[in-house]
Design a protein around this motif. Structure first.
Motif, PDB file in Angstrom:
ATOM      1  N   ASP A   4     -10.109  11.200  -5.225  1.00 60.80           N
ATOM      2  CA  ASP A   4      -8.917  12.631  -4.724  1.00 60.80           C
ATOM      3  C   ASP A   4      -8.549  12.342  -3.433  1.00 60.80           C
ATOM      4  OD1 ASP A   4      -8.881  12.971  -7.612  1.00 60.80           O
ATOM      5  OD2 ASP A   4      -9.949  15.120  -7.151  1.00 60.80           O
ATOM      6  N   GLU A   5      -9.270  12.391  -2.500  1.00 61.79           N
ATOM      7  CA  GLU A   5      -9.219  12.788  -1.296  1.00 61.79           C
ATOM      8  C   GLU A   5      -8.441  10.793  -0.413  1.00 61.79           C
ATOM      9  OE1 GLU A   5     -11.067  13.643   3.239  1.00 61.79           O
ATOM     10  OE2 GLU A   5     -12.433  13.634   1.446  1.00 61.79           O
ATOM     11  N   GLU A   6      -9.043  10.159  -1.175  1.00 64.31           N
ATOM     12  CA  GLU A   6      -8.858   8.816  -0.865  1.00 64.31           C
ATOM     13  C   GLU A   6      -7.647   8.386  -0.929  1.00 64.31           C
ATOM     14  OE1 GLU A   6     -10.797   5.377  -2.221  1.00 64.31           O
ATOM     15  OE2 GLU A   6     -12.824   6.300  -1.109  1.00 64.31           O
ATOM     16  N   ARG A  23      -1.244   8.156  -0.011  1.00 58.06           N
ATOM     17  CA  ARG A  23       0.157   8.636  -0.724  1.00 58.06           C
ATOM     18  C   ARG A  23       1.137   9.348   1.231  1.00 58.06           C
ATOM     19  NH1 ARG A  23      -0.230  13.201  -5.457  1.00 58.06           N
ATOM     20  NH2 ARG A  23       1.769  12.901  -5.278  1.00 58.06           N
ATOM     21  N   TYR A  24      -0.237  10.061   2.174  1.00 55.19           N
ATOM     22  CA  TYR A  24       0.290  10.687   3.127  1.00 55.19           C
ATOM     23  C   TYR A  24       0.837   8.604   4.228  1.00 55.19           C
ATOM     24  CZ  TYR A  24      -2.692  15.027   3.293  1.00 55.19           C
ATOM     25  OH  TYR A  24      -3.266  16.020   2.605  1.00 55.19           O
ATOM     26  N   GLN A  25       0.179   8.148   3.860  1.00 56.21           N
ATOM     27  CA  GLN A  25      -0.023   6.590   4.766  1.00 56.21           C
ATOM     28  C   GLN A  25       1.358   6.251   4.045  1.00 56.21           C
ATOM     29  OE1 GLN A  25      -3.135   4.444   3.529  1.00 56.21           O
ATOM     30  NE2 GLN A  25      -4.610   5.876   5.119  1.00 56.21           N
ATOM     31  N   GLN A  26       1.928   6.351   2.743  1.00 56.40           N
ATOM     32  CA  GLN A  26       3.225   5.664   2.174  1.00 56.40           C
ATOM     33  C   GLN A  26       4.272   6.255   2.956  1.00 56.40           C
ATOM     34  OE1 GLN A  26       2.335   6.670  -1.887  1.00 56.40           O
ATOM     35  NE2 GLN A  26       1.807   4.518  -2.065  1.00 56.40           N
ATOM     36  N   ILE A  84       8.557   7.002   6.020  1.00 53.95           N
ATOM     37  CA  ILE A  84       9.458   7.800   7.826  1.00 53.95           C
ATOM     38  C   ILE A  84       9.880   6.902   8.849  1.00 53.95           C
ATOM     39  CG2 ILE A  84       9.310   9.466   9.680  1.00 53.95           C
ATOM     40  CD1 ILE A  84       7.572  11.195   7.780  1.00 53.95           C
ATOM     41  N   ALA A  85       8.712   6.149   8.862  1.00 56.11           N
ATOM     42  CA  ALA A  85       9.078   4.967  10.163  1.00 56.11           C
ATOM     43  C   ALA A  85       9.619   3.666   9.834  1.00 56.11           C
ATOM     44  CB  ALA A  85       6.900   4.608  10.100  1.00 56.11           C
ATOM     45  N   TRP A  86       9.911   3.808   8.387  1.00 55.67           N
ATOM     46  CA  TRP A  86      11.181   2.396   7.996  1.00 55.67           C
ATOM     47  C   TRP A  86      12.732   3.613   7.723  1.00 55.67           C
ATOM     48  CZ3 TRP A  86       7.491   0.193   3.466  1.00 55.67           C
ATOM     49  CH2 TRP A  86       6.755  -0.339   4.188  1.00 55.67           C
ATOM     50  N   ALA A  92      10.564   9.108   1.352  1.00 54.54           N
ATOM     51  CA  ALA A  92       9.641   9.981   1.717  1.00 54.54           C
ATOM     52  C   ALA A  92      10.141  11.722   1.290  1.00 54.54           C
ATOM     53  CB  ALA A  92      10.321   9.994   2.811  1.00 54.54           C
ATOM     54  N   ARG A  93      10.672  11.098   1.344  1.00 52.74           N
ATOM     55  CA  ARG A  93      11.048  13.105   1.401  1.00 52.74           C
ATOM     56  C   ARG A  93      10.829  13.005  -0.378  1.00 52.74           C
ATOM     57  NH1 ARG A  93      14.714  17.302   3.020  1.00 52.74           N
ATOM     58  NH2 ARG A  93      14.991  18.994   2.455  1.00 52.74           N
ATOM     59  N   LYS A  94      11.150  12.353  -1.546  1.00 59.59           N
ATOM     60  CA  LYS A  94      10.800  12.358  -2.978  1.00 59.59           C
ATOM     61  C   LYS A  94       9.348  12.753  -3.307  1.00 59.59           C
ATOM     62  CE  LYS A  94      15.077  10.678  -4.553  1.00 59.59           C
ATOM     63  NZ  LYS A  94      15.958   9.713  -5.794  1.00 59.59           N
TER      64      LYS A  94
END
Length: 295
Positions: A8-10, A15-18, A23-25, A31-33
């Motif tokens: 679950d943590e991974e 999902r955080y990284q996605q 955001i970076a792109w 990102a908001r969805k």
């Protein structure tokens, strides 16, 4: 922690990284969805809420950014991203007192975040504390020595201090590190303007507007830059550039003295300044957009 908890943590971290990558792109709606979906799955997760606040900041939705940053801090009073968003939002809104309070708290929690030094330096520059701003930028560069934005800001700061050779060297170094950042070009444009390098100033603004043609501040700067290609307008701007090196009370005393002693000349100067400003602005607008005044 069980194997299921690790899974679950991974998954959460993925999902955080996605979201951060989107955001970076600058794919902010996607990102908001994802952030909203993540919050629906884990409504008490301060990191997910802080990510939504960060997206709102990028979308110029400042009230929402502050709201979601506050919600994140309600669950985790020391969430580093939430404090980062709160500091940057107040700074962007030009609420300097609230920005400084947030920056101080953010730095207490995350003392090695260089962007806080960058924000504080900008606030110091706005209040003519150029030496203090320089020290803060050097601290930011100690932590992140190859950050082109901080180097570009230091180039601008050195130009404010009239250290023109140092300013040019820093500008060259910033461009060696980054040629695809509109903000880097914007700071380098301000730096060139302070050095009276007007060709370089316009070139930097052209690159900034090429990278982000919809940014209102850059468009405004570019139009002002084109106005400054007219020598008479630059001459009339000279007193304001001198005033920026003085304290507000000194400027006030000088204006009162000039008004008392040279009132007719002051009136002529003011009329000539505004006439030149609007005439050159019209000429630039026609040059860029023709006679279309809807833009």
């Amino acid at each position: 922690m069980t194997g299921m908890d690790n899974w679950d943590e991974e998954l959460q971290n993925t999902r955080y990284q996605q979201i951060e990558q989107l955001i970076a792109w600058k794919k902010l709606e996607e990102a908001r969805k994802l952030a909203v979906s993540l919050i629906q799955d884990t409504p008490d997760d301060p990191n997910a809420i802080a990510l939504l606040a960060h997206i709102c900041l990028h979308q110029d939705q400042y009230d929402q950014a502050l709201h979601w940053a506050g919600q994140s801090l309600r669950h985790d009073p020391e969430n580093t991203l939430a404090w980062f968003v709160r500091s940057n939002t107040y700074y962007t809104m030009e609420h300097w007192k609230s920005a400084m309070e947030a920056i101080v708290e953010g730095q207490r929690i995350d003392p090695y975040e260089p962007h806080y030094f960058f924000l504080r330096a900008n606030i110091c520059n706005k209040t003519s504390k150029f030496e203090e701003a320089r020290d803060l930028l050097l601290k930011a560069l100690e932590i992140s020595p190859e950050n082109a934005l901080y180097l570009a800001n230091l180039s601008y700061n050195e130009a404010l201090l009239r250290h023109f050779p140092e300013s040019r060297l820093l500008a060259s170094k910033a461009l060696r590190l980054e040629v695809e950042s509109d903000l880097v070009y914007l700071y380098l444009a301000w730096s060139a303007e302070r050095r009276n390098d007007y060709d370089d100033y316009l070139n930097m603004l052209k690159n900034a507007i090429r990278l982000d043609p919809d940014d209102q501040q850059i468009r405004k700067e570019y139009m002002e830059g084109l106005q400054k290609t007219y020598k008479l307008y630059r001459v009339l701007l000279y007193p304001s550039s001198l005033a920026k090196r003085m304290k507000p009370w000194q400027v006030l005393v000088i204006w009162i003295g000039l008004w008392i002693i040279f009132r007719p000349l002051v009136i002529v100067f003011i009329v000539l300044y505004y006439a030149t400003y609007w005439i050159t602005r019209l000429m630039v607008h026609v040059k860029l957009f023709g006679w279309n005044f809807r833009r």
